[in-house]
Design an enzyme around this catalytic site. Structure first.
Site, PDB file in Angstrom:
ATOM      1  N   LYS A   6       0.823  -1.216   0.000  1.00 55.04           N
ATOM      2  CA  LYS A   6       0.000   0.000   0.000  1.00 55.04           C
ATOM      3  C   LYS A   6       0.859   1.271   0.000  1.00 55.04           C
ATOM      4  CE  LYS A   6      -4.185  -2.172   1.399  1.00 55.04           C
ATOM      5  NZ  LYS A   6      -3.732  -3.564   1.609  1.00 55.04           N
TER       6      LYS A   6
HETATM    7  C1  LIG Z   1      -4.336  -4.660   0.905  1.00 51.61           C
HETATM    8  C2  LIG Z   1      -3.510  -5.890   0.754  1.00 51.61           C
HETATM    9  C3  LIG Z   1      -3.800  -6.864  -0.234  1.00 51.61           C
HETATM   10  C4  LIG Z   1      -5.011  -6.778  -1.130  1.00 51.61           C
HETATM   11  O1  LIG Z   1      -4.922  -5.746  -2.047  1.00 51.61           O
HETATM   12  P1  LIG Z   1      -6.209  -5.298  -2.873  1.00 51.61           P
HETATM   13  O2  LIG Z   1      -5.833  -4.045  -3.562  1.00 51.61           O
HETATM   14  O3  LIG Z   1      -7.290  -5.099  -1.844  1.00 51.61           O
HETATM   15  O4  LIG Z   1      -6.525  -6.380  -3.815  1.00 51.61           O
HETATM   16  C5  LIG Z   1      -2.941  -7.939  -0.361  1.00 51.61           C
HETATM   17  N1  LIG Z   1      -1.865  -8.094   0.454  1.00 51.61           N
HETATM   18  C6  LIG Z   1      -1.574  -7.192   1.418  1.00 51.61           C
HETATM   19  C7  LIG Z   1      -0.392  -7.431   2.285  1.00 51.61           C
HETATM   20  C8  LIG Z   1      -2.363  -6.056   1.600  1.00 51.61           C
HETATM   21  O5  LIG Z   1      -2.060  -5.164   2.577  1.00 51.61           O
END
Ligand SMILES: *Cc1c(COP(=O)(O)O)cnc(C)c1O
Length: 468
Positions: free
Chosen positions: A112
């Site tokens: 993120k």
């Molecule tokens: C948020 C997250 C995901 C999922 O990502 P999306 O954009 O919701 O598909 C996968 N792995 C981790 C570690 C995350 O923090």
């Protein structure tokens, strides 16, 4: 470039307006009116760019003049300066045709950061030019809150309030939020569950008087700017592996469909991506959709990959818009049906078209631990549970000889250390810069699960209130 709503009932907006708006007034998500096409000569010319320079080149197409080029370049350079790896998104070869791209070298150890670090700076830039302040309020069950706090800390035009359920997040997750002592960061521990936190946030947005008074805004995963910043690493990986002279595939651990949707946008831009492979845990609504054409909600099951414990993949609406021929009225109808009966279906030819690109695999916790163990034995690399699901999906794919696949690693193994240790017997270590996380002083306020109490807390602290 203008942005339109997937539900067809909102006026088109420019990039800076879409950035601040988040959700469209008709309940839809913003998408570009037309996605820019990139030719082979341009992909080739981009092969030598550093990650931040590539980010600026890609994002320039989408901000379409609303951010001056020099400012955008500076934002991209700054956004990735704090990353722990010089390559920003390094690739590791796991097998003949299998690579893993590590997206977790940012400040909070999850992918993120790749978009959030850009988003916080874009917000600040646009708000400063408009001489406005906003108050960002969000609820978190773990990863998103810390990424948002790291992105918004010390930004002049932003105050950020993150609600988490009191004593219901892991200690590492809590400390990643509460040890940030910047004066514009407010951590609120609500005596309740994550759902209570989310309901409080929704209620604050629904209270129009309050919303306007504090200049309420959000940085959640439906914000177009996050998708835009995520397109970059698909291009980055593809160029490292020899695109445009070959095509390739990506495997992505997915919850909200935000990450993998960015891959779809890259494909729409002309990047030769032949397959997009979804990896999910037992919350497998997407896997079931790509198998049957029916999107059917069920209960959320807790797993060892909690960032994908989701039943509504919000960003899927953007793909649906394209699948239904960009017919906003049809999307509106479908999403209303989904809200009412927790189910919708797409026509068989629509499913067939999406399956030409997408496939999906789901793993339960035992299979996830087995995948972590197997990759550790085969390669010596330690994957977190989310990343392991992506790698397992890549290995399960329908193979085209010679077609390379890149699996996206979305979190540092130390962020989910317990599950990793159970699978491998090895306790992964936090990076050096976070080694003293458990000793740092914390700052948080515990509040009852009560809307008025939380609103009063925000009103007393948000600088946007005094400015109006
Ligand atoms: C948020 C997250 C995901 C999922 O990502 P999306 O954009 O919701 O598909 C996968 N792995 C981790 C570690 C995350 O923090």
């Amino acid at each position: 470039m203008r942005y339109i709503s997937t539900r067809g009932g909102s006026p088109a907006l420019s990039f800076d307006e879409v950035l601040l708006a988040g959700l469209a007034p008709d309940g839809g998500l913003y998408v570009p009116e037309t996605v820019p096409r990139i030719d082979a000569a341009t992909w080739s010319a981009w092969q030598t760019l550093s990650y931040p320079k590539l980010a600026a080149a890609v994002m320039k197409l989408f901000v379409a003049g609303t951010i001056p080029d020099d400012d955008l370049t500076a934002i991209a350079e700054e956004a990735y300066r704090g990353f722990d790896h010089a390559a920003i998104a390094p690739l590791k070869q796991f097998d003949t045709d299998l690579w893993v791209m590590e997206l977790f070298h940012g400040p909070t150890l999850a992918f993120k950061d790749m978009a959030m670090q850009v988003l916080g700076r874009l917000f600040d830039h646009v708000l400063t030019r408009k001489a406005r302040r906003v108050t960002i309020v969000g609820a978190t069950s773990g990863d998103t809150g810390s990424a948002a706090i790291e992105a918004c800390r010390d930004r002049e035009a932003i105050d950020i309030f993150i609600l988490h359920p009191h004593e219901r997040v892991s200690e590492v997750q809590r400390r990643q939020m509460t040890t940030v002592t910047s004066s514009n960061v407010f951590n609120v521990a609500v005596k309740g569950t994550f759902d209570d936190c989310q309901d409080l946030v929704k209620a604050m947005f629904a209270d129009v008087g309050f919303r306007d008074r504090v200049g309420l805004s959000a940085v959640n995963s439906i914000n177009w700017a996050r998708v835009m910043a995520q397109v970059v690493y698909y291009v980055w990986a593809a160029l490292r592996l020899g695109v445009p002279d070959r095509s390739m595939a990506f495997a992505v651990p997915t919850g909200n469909f935000g990450n993998i949707f960015a891959g779809y946008v890259a494909k729409t831009m002309g990047l030769p991506i032949e397959q997009l492979i979804v990896g999910s845990n037992r919350n497998d609504i997407l896997t079931r959709f790509f198998a049957s054409g029916a999107m059917e909600m069920s209960e959320v099951v807790p797993t060892i990959s909690p960032s994908m414990d989701i039943q509504i993949s919000s960003n899927f609406e953007r793909l649906l818009f394209d699948m239904l021929g960009r017919d906003g009225a049809a999307v509106d109808l479908t999403m209303n049906r989904f809200r009412q009966s927790r189910r919708f279906e797409v026509p068989i030819e629509v499913l067939a078209r999406s399956r030409a690109t997408f496939s999906a695999y789901s793993l339960d916790d035992d299979a996830t631990r087995a995948a972590i163990r197997a990759e550790y034995r085969a390669t010596g690399e330690i994957l977190d549970p989310h990343s392991a699901i992506g790698v397992a999906a890549a290995r399960a794919r329908a193979k085209t000889p010679g077609l390379p696949v890149v699996a996206l690693a979305t979190a540092h193994p130390a962020k989910f250390g317990k599950a990793v240790e159970e699978a491998t017997g090895v306790a992964p270590k936090l990076p050096q810069r976070l080694a003293d996380l458990m000793e740092r002083p914390e700052r948080l306020t515990v509040l009852p699960n009560d809307l008025k109490a939380v609103q009063d807390y925000v009103l007393a602290r948000a600088r946007a209130v005094g400015a109006r």
